[in-house]
Design a protein around this motif. Structure first.
Motif, short mmCIF file in Angstrom:
data_model
loop_
_atom_site.label_atom_id
_atom_site.label_comp_id
_atom_site.label_asym_id
_atom_site.label_seq_id
_atom_site.Cartn_x
_atom_site.Cartn_y
_atom_site.Cartn_z
N ARG A 55 0.83 -1.20 0.00
CA ARG A 55 0.00 0.00 0.00
C ARG A 55 0.86 1.25 0.00
NH1 ARG A 55 -4.76 2.57 1.38
NH2 ARG A 55 -4.47 4.33 2.81
N ARG A 56 1.92 1.23 0.80
CA ARG A 56 2.81 2.38 0.91
C ARG A 56 3.44 2.72 -0.44
NH1 ARG A 56 6.93 4.04 4.58
NH2 ARG A 56 7.66 6.02 3.75
N ARG A 59 0.97 4.08 -3.16
CA ARG A 59 0.61 5.48 -3.03
C ARG A 59 1.72 6.41 -3.50
NH1 ARG A 59 -3.91 6.42 -0.23
NH2 ARG A 59 -3.20 8.46 0.53
N GLY A 60 2.80 5.83 -4.01
CA GLY A 60 3.85 6.62 -4.63
C GLY A 60 4.97 7.00 -3.68
N LEU A 61 6.19 7.03 -4.22
CA LEU A 61 7.34 7.44 -3.42
C LEU A 61 7.43 8.96 -3.45
CD1 LEU A 61 10.19 4.93 -4.31
CD2 LEU A 61 9.19 5.32 -2.08
N LYS A 62 7.49 9.56 -2.28
CA LYS A 62 7.58 11.00 -2.19
C LYS A 62 9.03 11.44 -2.40
CE LYS A 62 3.22 11.29 -0.88
NZ LYS A 62 2.77 9.97 -1.30
N ARG A 63 9.26 12.74 -2.30
CA ARG A 63 10.58 13.27 -2.62
C ARG A 63 11.65 12.86 -1.61
NH1 ARG A 63 10.68 19.23 -3.06
NH2 ARG A 63 12.88 19.65 -2.82
N LYS A 64 11.31 12.86 -0.32
CA LYS A 64 12.32 12.58 0.71
C LYS A 64 12.90 11.17 0.61
CE LYS A 64 11.45 15.91 4.36
NZ LYS A 64 10.84 16.12 5.67
N PRO A 65 12.05 10.13 0.53
CA PRO A 65 12.62 8.78 0.41
C PRO A 65 13.47 8.63 -0.85
CG PRO A 65 10.28 8.64 0.88
CD PRO A 65 10.60 10.08 0.68
N LEU A 66 13.04 9.24 -1.95
CA LEU A 66 13.81 9.16 -3.19
C LEU A 66 15.18 9.80 -3.01
CD1 LEU A 66 11.19 9.81 -6.01
CD2 LEU A 66 12.47 7.73 -5.58
N ALA A 67 15.21 10.93 -2.30
CA ALA A 67 16.48 11.61 -2.05
C ALA A 67 17.41 10.72 -1.23
CB ALA A 67 16.23 12.92 -1.32
N LEU A 68 16.84 10.01 -0.24
CA LEU A 68 17.64 9.11 0.59
C LEU A 68 18.24 7.99 -0.26
CD1 LEU A 68 18.63 8.02 3.34
CD2 LEU A 68 16.49 6.80 3.52
N VAL A 69 17.43 7.40 -1.13
CA VAL A 69 17.90 6.31 -1.99
C VAL A 69 19.02 6.82 -2.91
CG1 VAL A 69 17.25 4.74 -3.86
CG2 VAL A 69 15.78 4.98 -1.88
N LYS A 70 18.84 8.05 -3.42
CA LYS A 70 19.86 8.65 -4.28
C LYS A 70 21.18 8.83 -3.53
CE LYS A 70 17.61 11.36 -7.76
NZ LYS A 70 16.86 12.59 -7.93
N MET A 95 11.02 4.72 6.50
CA MET A 95 11.47 4.21 5.20
C MET A 95 11.51 2.69 5.23
SD MET A 95 12.51 5.19 2.27
CE MET A 95 13.24 4.41 0.86
N ILE A 96 10.97 2.07 4.19
CA ILE A 96 10.97 0.61 4.10
C ILE A 96 12.24 0.16 3.39
CG2 ILE A 96 9.78 -1.36 3.07
CD1 ILE A 96 7.21 0.55 3.39
N ILE A 97 12.87 -0.87 3.93
CA ILE A 97 14.14 -1.34 3.36
C ILE A 97 13.87 -2.20 2.13
CG2 ILE A 97 16.18 -2.76 3.80
CD1 ILE A 97 15.92 -1.79 6.75
N VAL A 98 14.47 -1.81 1.01
CA VAL A 98 14.33 -2.53 -0.26
C VAL A 98 15.69 -3.14 -0.61
CG1 VAL A 98 12.38 -1.22 -1.16
CG2 VAL A 98 14.69 -0.37 -1.54
N GLY A 125 12.00 -5.36 3.65
CA GLY A 125 10.57 -5.28 4.00
C GLY A 125 10.31 -4.71 5.37
N HIS A 126 11.36 -4.47 6.17
CA HIS A 126 11.18 -3.86 7.49
C HIS A 126 11.38 -2.36 7.39
CE1 HIS A 126 11.01 -7.49 10.02
NE2 HIS A 126 11.77 -8.03 9.09
N TYR A 127 10.99 -1.65 8.44
CA TYR A 127 11.20 -0.20 8.50
C TYR A 127 12.55 0.09 9.14
CZ TYR A 127 6.22 0.43 7.55
OH TYR A 127 4.99 0.44 6.96
N LEU A 128 13.15 1.24 8.79
CA LEU A 128 14.43 1.63 9.39
C LEU A 128 14.29 1.80 10.90
CD1 LEU A 128 15.94 4.27 6.94
CD2 LEU A 128 16.75 1.98 7.39
N ALA A 129 13.13 2.28 11.35
CA ALA A 129 12.90 2.54 12.77
C ALA A 129 13.08 1.29 13.63
CB ALA A 129 11.51 3.11 12.97
N GLU A 130 12.83 0.13 13.05
CA GLU A 130 12.90 -1.11 13.82
C GLU A 130 14.32 -1.41 14.29
OE1 GLU A 130 10.66 -4.53 12.20
OE2 GLU A 130 9.89 -3.10 10.72
N PHE A 131 15.31 -0.77 13.65
CA PHE A 131 16.70 -1.07 13.99
C PHE A 131 17.36 0.08 14.76
CE2 PHE A 131 15.42 -3.21 10.09
CZ PHE A 131 15.51 -4.51 10.53
#
Length: 157
Positions: A55-56, A59-70, A95-98, A125-131
Motif C-alpha cells: 500500500r505504501r 501510493r507513490g514514493l515522495k521526494r524525501k525517500p527518493l532523495a535518501l535512496v539517491k 522508510m521501508i528497506i528494499v 521489507g522492514h522499517y528503518l525505525a525497527e533497527f
C-alpha cells in the motif's frame, strides 16, 4: 569396520568441518534468491511484500525517500571496492528497506542521536525505525515514594 580402515576418524571430521564451513545458507526472501531480488522490477518486488508495504509503495514514493535512496547510491559508488560506504544520516524512520539498500550504512535518528545501521538482506521489507530504538528500555528497581500507602510513613532523609 570397513570404512574405518580407509579413513582415519580425524580425516572424516576434517572433511565434515570443511563442508560445514563452506556451505552458507543462501539468503532467500519469500523463496527468492538475493541476486534475483536485485534484478526484479518494482512491480514484481511489490508482490513479495506484505499488504502494508504494498500500500505504501502503491501510493507513490515522495521526494524525501527518493532523495535518501539517491544519497545511498552515491555513497555506495564513492566507496572503494570491498570497503563499507560512508554512513548516510536520515530522519526517515518510516522508510521501508528494499533490496537496493543492502550493504549501505544508514544513520537513523532516534529523537536524540543517530544510530548506525548496516543494511543486511534479512532486513528487507522492514522499517528503518525497527533497527534504531527510540526509547531506553525500563530497568525496574525499587518503587518510589508515594507508590504505596505505607511509603507515606517512611521519613524523608
Amino acid at each position: 569396520g570397513a570404512v574405518s580402515c580407509l579413513f582415519s576418524s580425524n580425516e572424516i571430521t576434517m572433511a565434515d568441518a570443511e563442508k560445514k564451513a563452506r556451505t552458507f545458507r543462501k539468503f532467500q526472501f519469500r523463496g527468492v534468491d538475493l541476486d534475483q531480488l536485485l534484478d526484479m522490477t518494482s512491480d514484481q518486488l511489490m508482490d513479495l511484500f506484505h499488504a502494508r508495504v504494498r500500500r505504501r509503495f502503491q501510493r507513490g514514493l515522495k521526494r524525501k525517500p527518493l532523495a535518501l535512496v539517491k544519497r545511498l547510491r552515491k555513497a555506495k559508488k564513492a566507496a572503494p571496492a570491498g570497503e563499507k560506504p560512508t554512513p548516510v544520516r536520515t530522519h526517515l524512520r518510516n522508510m521501508i528497506i528494499v533490496p537496493e539498500m543492502i550493504g549501505s550504512i544508514i544513520s537513523v535518528y532516534n529523537g536524540k542521536t543517530f544510530t548506525q545501521v548496516e543494511i543486511k538482506p534479512e532486513m528487507i521489507g522492514h522499517y528503518l525505525a525497527e533497527f534504531s530504538i527510540s526509547y531506553k528500555p525500563v530497568k525496574h528497581g525499587r518503587s518510589g515514594l508515594g507508590s504505596t500507602k505505607s511509603s507515606r510513613f517512611i521519613p524523608l532523609k
